[in-house]
Design a protein around this motif. Structure first.
Motif, PDB file in Angstrom:
ATOM      1  N   LEU A  75      23.727 -18.331  -2.908  1.00 43.88           N
ATOM      2  CA  LEU A  75      24.497 -17.336  -3.008  1.00 43.88           C
ATOM      3  C   LEU A  75      25.684 -17.606  -3.770  1.00 43.88           C
ATOM      4  O   LEU A  75      26.158 -16.484  -4.419  1.00 43.88           O
ATOM      5  N   ALA A  76      25.993 -18.927  -4.240  1.00 41.71           N
ATOM      6  CA  ALA A  76      26.918 -18.917  -5.348  1.00 41.71           C
ATOM      7  C   ALA A  76      26.614 -18.363  -6.714  1.00 41.71           C
ATOM      8  O   ALA A  76      27.421 -17.830  -7.242  1.00 41.71           O
TER       9      ALA A  76
ATOM     10  N   ARG B  74      26.531 -14.550  -6.412  1.00 41.72           N
ATOM     11  CA  ARG B  74      27.926 -14.173  -6.615  1.00 41.72           C
ATOM     12  C   ARG B  74      28.319 -14.212  -7.846  1.00 41.72           C
ATOM     13  O   ARG B  74      29.000 -13.183  -8.462  1.00 41.72           O
ATOM     14  N   ASN B  75      28.111 -15.245  -8.537  1.00 41.24           N
ATOM     15  CA  ASN B  75      28.416 -15.376 -10.173  1.00 41.24           C
ATOM     16  C   ASN B  75      27.873 -14.284 -10.937  1.00 41.24           C
ATOM     17  O   ASN B  75      28.283 -13.876 -12.089  1.00 41.24           O
ATOM     18  N   LYS B  76      26.607 -14.206 -10.695  1.00 37.62           N
ATOM     19  CA  LYS B  76      25.798 -13.147 -11.530  1.00 37.62           C
ATOM     20  C   LYS B  76      26.259 -11.722 -11.426  1.00 37.62           C
ATOM     21  O   LYS B  76      26.540 -10.882 -12.284  1.00 37.62           O
ATOM     22  N   ILE B  77      26.894 -11.160 -10.112  1.00 34.97           N
ATOM     23  CA  ILE B  77      27.382 -10.098  -9.795  1.00 34.97           C
ATOM     24  C   ILE B  77      28.777 -10.209 -10.767  1.00 34.97           C
ATOM     25  O   ILE B  77      29.149  -8.975 -11.115  1.00 34.97           O
TER      26      ILE B  77
ATOM     27  N   PRO C 268      17.766 -26.853  -3.611  1.00 35.14           N
ATOM     28  CA  PRO C 268      19.150 -26.319  -3.265  1.00 35.14           C
ATOM     29  C   PRO C 268      19.288 -25.249  -2.115  1.00 35.14           C
ATOM     30  O   PRO C 268      18.504 -24.472  -1.779  1.00 35.14           O
ATOM     31  N   GLY C 269      20.329 -25.584  -1.351  1.00 30.99           N
ATOM     32  CA  GLY C 269      20.619 -24.708   0.001  1.00 30.99           C
ATOM     33  C   GLY C 269      21.132 -23.511  -0.295  1.00 30.99           C
ATOM     34  O   GLY C 269      21.392 -23.050  -1.302  1.00 30.99           O
ATOM     35  N   ALA C 270      21.049 -22.597   0.629  1.00 32.13           N
ATOM     36  CA  ALA C 270      21.514 -21.376   0.729  1.00 32.13           C
ATOM     37  C   ALA C 270      22.826 -21.105   0.169  1.00 32.13           C
ATOM     38  O   ALA C 270      23.036 -20.157  -0.693  1.00 32.13           O
ATOM     39  N   ASP C 271      23.797 -21.904   0.342  1.00 35.14           N
ATOM     40  CA  ASP C 271      25.119 -21.540  -0.258  1.00 35.14           C
ATOM     41  C   ASP C 271      25.248 -21.632  -1.839  1.00 35.14           C
ATOM     42  O   ASP C 271      25.738 -21.048  -2.375  1.00 35.14           O
TER      43      ASP C 271
ATOM     44  N   ALA D  77      20.311 -22.809  -9.920  1.00 37.03           N
ATOM     45  CA  ALA D  77      21.396 -23.076  -8.561  1.00 37.03           C
ATOM     46  C   ALA D  77      21.579 -24.708  -8.425  1.00 37.03           C
ATOM     47  O   ALA D  77      22.973 -24.943  -8.261  1.00 37.03           O
ATOM     48  N   ILE D  78      20.879 -25.610  -9.111  1.00 38.89           N
ATOM     49  CA  ILE D  78      21.262 -27.122  -9.400  1.00 38.89           C
ATOM     50  C   ILE D  78      22.223 -27.111 -10.541  1.00 38.89           C
ATOM     51  O   ILE D  78      23.291 -27.653 -10.277  1.00 38.89           O
TER      52      ILE D  78
END
Length: 182
Positions: free
Chosen positions: A101-102, A105-108, A95-98, A75-76
């Motif tokens: 989630l990013a 999303r990128n893995k998907i 790291p925050g939830a955003d 995440a960092i």
């Protein structure tokens, strides 16, 4: 007359019954929250992590019946370098939830690109960087965003793949991306 008494009678629930029901409901709510939505890892409740804790799971992703862990390091590094993210006292802010989630999303999107057999070359990465960031000098981009060249290449490569996926799915010439801010 007995029927009239039955109609007018009001039943009350003893206080101790209400108290027991409330305590049981709280316990069930806690158990559901703890075990179904539970902690994502040992970072639960922490606001900072030491360097040896960066591989701590801070989120999970389940997509198409495959579960993946998302670490603090991922995440960092999705946004900056570890060096730039390190606080003055030598620790890292969780790291925050955003950000989590990013990464999810990128893995998907990466999996969708894999399924569509979409790949990019070094030339594709440079062209995408030139178009999106007005330079294809990855070293300059890395410096500007406090990242390593490998991170920048990976992130731009991911974006270029998603753009190819988008172009393969969306068939319209009317859509125009907004201009990048100066």
């Amino acid at each position: 007359m007995d029927n009239q008494k039955a109609v007018n009678a009001v039943k009350t629930v003893p206080f101790w019954t209400v108290l027991v029901v409330a305590i049981v409901a709280l316990a069930i709510g806690w158990a559901i929250g703890r075990f179904f939505f539970g902690s994502a890892g040992s970072a639960n409740g922490k606001i900072t992590l030491k360097e040896n804790e960066l591989d701590t799971t801070i989120g999970t992703l389940t997509y198409k019946n495959k579960t993946e862990k998302i670490t603090a390091r991922e995440a960092i590094e999705a946004a900056t370098s570890l060096k730039a993210a390190k606080n003055k006292d030598g620790v890292y802010t969780v790291p925050g939830a955003d950000k989590v989630l990013a990464v999810a999303r990128n893995k998907i999107l990466a999996q969708a690109c894999d399924e569509a057999k979409i790949n990019v070359t070094d030339e594709d990465i440079q062209q995408y960087a030139e178009k999106a960031l007005k330079t294809k000098d990855l070293k300059q981009i890395a410096s500007k965003y406090s990242m390593t060249e490998e991170q920048v290449k990976k992130l731009i490569g991911q974006s270029a793949r998603v753009k190819k996926l988008y172009n393969s799915v969306v068939k319209t010439a009317d859509v125009q991306a907004p201009a990048a801010p100066n």
